[in-house]
Design a protein around this motif. Structure first.
Motif, PDB file in Angstrom:
ATOM      1  N   PRO A 628       0.829  -1.210   0.000  1.00  0.00           N
ATOM      2  CA  PRO A 628       0.000   0.000   0.000  1.00  0.00           C
ATOM      3  C   PRO A 628       0.859   1.254   0.000  1.00  0.00           C
ATOM      4  O   PRO A 628       1.965   1.277   0.540  1.00  0.00           O
ATOM      5  CB  PRO A 628      -0.809  -0.125   1.297  1.00  0.00           C
ATOM      6  N   ALA A 629       0.346   2.275  -0.636  1.00  0.00           N
ATOM      7  CA  ALA A 629       1.080   3.542  -0.704  1.00  0.00           C
ATOM      8  C   ALA A 629       1.200   4.141   0.692  1.00  0.00           C
ATOM      9  O   ALA A 629       0.357   3.924   1.569  1.00  0.00           O
ATOM     10  CB  ALA A 629       0.368   4.514  -1.641  1.00  0.00           C
ATOM     11  N   ALA A 630       2.267   4.895   0.881  1.00  0.00           N
ATOM     12  CA  ALA A 630       2.487   5.544   2.171  1.00  0.00           C
ATOM     13  C   ALA A 630       1.373   6.555   2.444  1.00  0.00           C
ATOM     14  O   ALA A 630       0.965   7.300   1.554  1.00  0.00           O
ATOM     15  CB  ALA A 630       3.844   6.238   2.185  1.00  0.00           C
ATOM     16  N   MET A 631       0.904   6.576   3.673  1.00  0.00           N
ATOM     17  CA  MET A 631      -0.147   7.506   4.058  1.00  0.00           C
ATOM     18  C   MET A 631       0.485   8.824   4.499  1.00  0.00           C
ATOM     19  O   MET A 631       1.317   8.845   5.406  1.00  0.00           O
ATOM     20  CB  MET A 631      -0.980   6.925   5.200  1.00  0.00           C
ATOM     21  N   PRO A 632       0.116   9.932   3.869  1.00  0.00           N
ATOM     22  CA  PRO A 632       0.691  11.227   4.275  1.00  0.00           C
ATOM     23  C   PRO A 632       0.325  11.564   5.715  1.00  0.00           C
ATOM     24  O   PRO A 632      -0.767  11.254   6.187  1.00  0.00           O
ATOM     25  CB  PRO A 632       0.043  12.214   3.289  1.00  0.00           C
ATOM     26  N   VAL A 633       1.272  12.179   6.402  1.00  0.00           N
ATOM     27  CA  VAL A 633       1.058  12.607   7.782  1.00  0.00           C
ATOM     28  C   VAL A 633       1.150  14.127   7.810  1.00  0.00           C
ATOM     29  O   VAL A 633       2.241  14.693   7.712  1.00  0.00           O
ATOM     30  CB  VAL A 633       2.100  11.987   8.727  1.00  0.00           C
ATOM     31  N   ALA A 634       0.013  14.775   7.894  1.00  0.00           N
ATOM     32  CA  ALA A 634      -0.008  16.239   7.911  1.00  0.00           C
ATOM     33  C   ALA A 634       0.307  16.734   9.315  1.00  0.00           C
ATOM     34  O   ALA A 634      -0.184  16.192  10.315  1.00  0.00           O
ATOM     35  CB  ALA A 634      -1.363  16.756   7.457  1.00  0.00           C
TER      36      ALA A 634
END
Length: 827
Positions: A628-634
């Protein structure tokens, strides 16, 4: 369109009856093989070259890329300028720019303008004027992804294997063996031994070594009856050809973006500091050295015991590290195709073969920053309401123009110098309040209410990228001591960046570390110095041409490369294990049976192990692409925002989300349900262990010497073990699924003004959860309303007693200080 200054290629075009563009020969290897049948001398001569390597030229989409002599060296700026001026003066040329890092000049010309031959003539004229016309093109320069020659070379090698396979089969039918099997083993040893092959590549170049050994191996195997070896070699070459085609297509898709900036700064040559310590040996190199030592010892022992050169030759044949090399090559080829499908331009294919030797990942602070500033904290002065002042400061702050003075009602926010003009003379900035250019002042009705500290905003994928490095057990190094990002991303070490980045990379390599660098356009020298340079496009005046891999402006592709490091090591270890199994089986089998066929028997397990290693390497690389693609961390400081500001930011209200809106958000954020392992896949997983090929080779050897019963028992036991293990895996998955279903946590969620029970997996950003005594925190939450709330956070902070919670905003920098937050404890 392509062109190459070689009479042999002109003959090849005519022989193949190619159209004017000539690109069809690349996408149809069969056409090339037919051309080789019509003009074999032209094809082989063009592929091998004669003495000095020919100039590489590639043209397409109205641009030509022409190799230029001498521009790769520092101090040749005058030569580069003269090439550009001479080409620009040619009729029909729109612009020309020398790229010293690739050693080429890019020429944009009108469709009806000069031919590629005319452009090459201009370049040659400038080279003669600067007296570099006799200079050799550097052999160590990586092959450009737009070049046709590597594709042609692999196609010719496959053609040689096809012809050799036919000859080998024909020879077996006639029972004729013109040459001993040991001849093919000797060529295979030279081809697959890293040290010997590296020596040849250093002296005669990668292209000549690759194709020369490939053709020699095909010839030797054909004459010594080695069809299985030829099949393994064909599979290996087919992988390489597919990889090259994928790289070329990726280059064609991105060429317009990468080479369509005639006004950009010139790309000049760079010379990184010399490397003081070579890259350490990886699993494949270490195994090859060990196998060579064991082979030498085995040959001595066999000769001493039997005085039979044929048996000694069988030991040499078994010791060829073919599976080890082919497995890693298959992994790199499949990963290269995966990266190309995501529009990553691979400028140096050999970098993908070094991924299993990476020990440290260096992240350049310049590519981790988004270019914007965010509010770090608001230091409220005495006499002012902390929640109101903090909320106003965050509402007035403009991340796109952080120094701009913003007024709204009785409030104003700007630099300390700017807001000083808003203050009465008697109320200046308090002592110690001037904290530099990363501080703003917020004013209420002419009084300084607080000081706003700023910090650079990091890319949403920067933290997942750093987390991936640490999870793999690699050293995480941040380049940029003044950036202040080292602690934020959890770096193990902070080194100098900017103009000193190349020296920092060399210092890490001097410690014996393999270094992967993620950086941007200006760091050409550092990217070239790194063992694997991942260049993030869009972070400089021109693309990162010094990199091995050029990605898009997002860090997602860099994250994928980092994630592939573990798979690369695993693929190499698997390949080494299979090669060792083939060695043991081949050496044993060579001792059984007639002396005349000892090497032929030894070669069978070696080539079976090669095919198995290629399959394992391909599967390992394919698994990287399925992750799975990396989940952005805002970086959103929810704890420092007022409850109303949090609700506005999440697009919700105190009545909760509407049911339809929650369903919509769930559709875009719902995690994929874990896939259950099917019975067939479970059986295959049970067979995927190092003992399986050993058992099967043993069964084959037993059958070969006439012990069919023993062979059937071994094969049957292996199959039964896989079936039983597969059944147990499936039953375990079913039991785990039932256990998870039985322990599902229900959460009271407020939606549309009603409180509804929902599973934790159904929560979405913006949901309002109602928690009461004894409940488990279902997700990371910002508390909006509290009444006597205490939460056990011992797993997070180590505090032994429950912690009191409230809903007002706080400026807590640590979890323990954020009294308005509730965190899920993840296992």
């Amino acid at each position: 369109m392509w062109a190459w200054q070689s009479p042999g290629i002109v003959a090849l075009e005519r022989a193949a009856s190619l159209p004017a563009g000539g690109i069809e020969v690349v996408r149809n290897p069969i056409a090339l093989l037919r051309a080789g049948a019509a003009a074999p001398g032209a094809v082989l001569g063009a592929a091998l070259g004669s003495g000095r390597r020919r100039r590489r030229v590639w043209a397409g989409s109205g641009k030509a890329h022409i190799e230029v002599r001498g521009v790769h060296r520092a101090g040749t700026e005058a030569l580069a300028r003269d090439v550009e001026r001479a080409l620009h003066a040619a009729e029909g040329v729109q612009w020309a720019q020398v790229n010293a890092l690739t050693g080429r000049v890019v020429v944009a010309f009108d469709p009806d303008g000069p031919s590629v031959d005319d452009l090459v003539d201009v370049v040659e004229g400038v080279e003669e004027a600067h007296e570099v016309q006799e200079e050799r093109f550097p052999r160590e320069r990586p092959e450009h992804p737009g070049d046709v020659e590597p594709l042609r070379r692999q196609a010719v090698a496959i053609g040689a294997d096809v012809v050799a396979l036919g000859g080998s089969v024909f020879g077996q039918v006639l029972r004729a063996a013109p040459f001993p099997v040991e001849l093919g083993s000797l060529v295979a040893l030279v081809e697959n031994e890293p040290r010997v092959r590296g020596l040849l590549e250093h002296h005669i170049g990668v292209a000549l070594t690759d194709l020369g050994l490939g053709v020699a191996s095909a010839f030797a195997q054909s004459l010594s009856q080695g069809p299985l070896a030829l099949v393994a070699d064909m599979a290996h070459r087919a992988n390489q050809l597919g990889e090259l085609q994928a790289h070329r297509r990726a280059w064609e898709r991105r060429e317009g973006d990468l080479c369509d900036s005639p006004d950009a700064e010139p790309v000049r040559a760079v010379a990184p500091p010399p490397r003081t310590r070579p890259l350490r040996s990886g699993p494949v190199e270490s195994y090859a050295d060990a196998a060579a030592a064991v082979s030498v010892a085995g040959v001595g022992a066999v000769l001493a015991a039997t005085r039979s050169p044929r048996l000694a030759g069988g030991v040499v044949t078994a010791g060829v590290p073919k599976a080890a090399r082919h497995g890693r090559e298959a992994f790199a080829a499949r990963l290269g195709r995966e990266l190309a499908s995501r529009d990553v331009v691979v400028l140096d294919r050999t970098a993908l073969r070094r991924l299993d030797r990476i020990d440290a990942v260096v992240l350049d602070a310049a590519v981790l920053r988004s270019g914007r500033m965010v509010v770090r904290r608001v230091r409220v002065l005495d006499g002012h309401d902390a929640a109101t002042t903090t909320d106003k400061a965050r509402a007035l702050f403009d991340p796109t123009a952080p120094d701009r003075l913003v007024r709204r009602g009785r409030w104003a926010l700007g630099t300390l110098e700017a807001v000083a003009e808003e203050l009465p003379a008697a109320s200046g900035v308090p002592a110690g309040g001037r904290v530099g250019r990363r501080a703003l002042g917020i004013v209420e009705s002419g009084r300084l209410a607080g000081v706003v500290d700023l910090e650079p905003e990091i890319d949403p994928l920067a933290q997942p990228l750093a987390d991936a490095v640490r999870r793999l057990g690699l050293r995480l190094v941040l380049a940029g001591k003044a950036s202040g990002l080292g602690e934020r991303i959890g770096a193990h070490e902070v080194v100098a960046g900017g103009t000193l980045l190349a020296r920092s990379v060399r210092s890490l390599q001097a410690e014996g570390l393999g270094v992967l660098l993620v950086s941007g356009g200006p760091a050409h020298g550092a990217l070239r110095a790194a063992d694997v340079g991942v260049g993030v496009d869009g972070r400089g005046p021109h693309p990162p041409w010094g990199a091995s891999l050029v990605t898009s402006p997002s860090l997602a592709q860099a994250h994928l490369v980092v994630e592939s490091l573990a798979a690369a090591r695993s693929a190499s270890r698997w390949s080494v294990g299979l090669s060792a199994a083939g060695f043991a089986a081949g050496a044993t089998w060579s001792m059984l049976g007639p002396l005349s066929s000892a090497s032929r028997r030894a070669a069978v397990p070696v080539n079976v192990a090669s095919l198995a290693a290629q399959a394992a390497g391909t599967a390992a690389a394919a698994s990287v692409g399925r992750r799975p693609a990396a989940m952005p961390v805002a970086e959103v400081a929810w704890h420092a925002m007022s409850p109303d500001a949090v609700l506005r930011a999440l697009g919700t209200t105190r009545r909760g989300l509407a049911i339809a809106e929650a369903a919509r958000r769930h559709g875009t954020t719902a995690p994929a349900a874990p896939a259950r392992t099917g019975f067939g896949r479970a059986v295959v997983a049970e067979l995927a262990n190092p003992l399986t090929p050993v058992m099967l080779v043993g069964a084959g050897m037993a059958a070969a010497v006439g012990s069919v019963t023993d062979a059937a028992l071994v094969a049957g036991a292996t199959a039964a073990n896989a079936l039983i293990g597969g059944v147990q895996r499936v039953r375990a998955d079913v039991s785990i699924a039932k256990l998870l279903q039985a322990t599902t946590v229900l959460v009271d969620v407020r939606r549309g003004g009603r409180v509804l029970p929902r599973e934790r997996s159904e929560l979405v950003p913006g949901d309002l959860c109602e928690l009461k005594a004894g409940d488990v925190v279902p997700a990371d939450c910002r508390l909006i309303e509290t009444a006597g709330c205490e939460i056990d956070e011992s797993a997070l902070t180590g505090e032994s007693l429950p912690v009191a919670k409230q809903s007002q905003a706080v400026e807590g920098r640590t979890l323990a200080d954020r009294s308005c937050m509730a965190y899920e404890v993840r296992s």
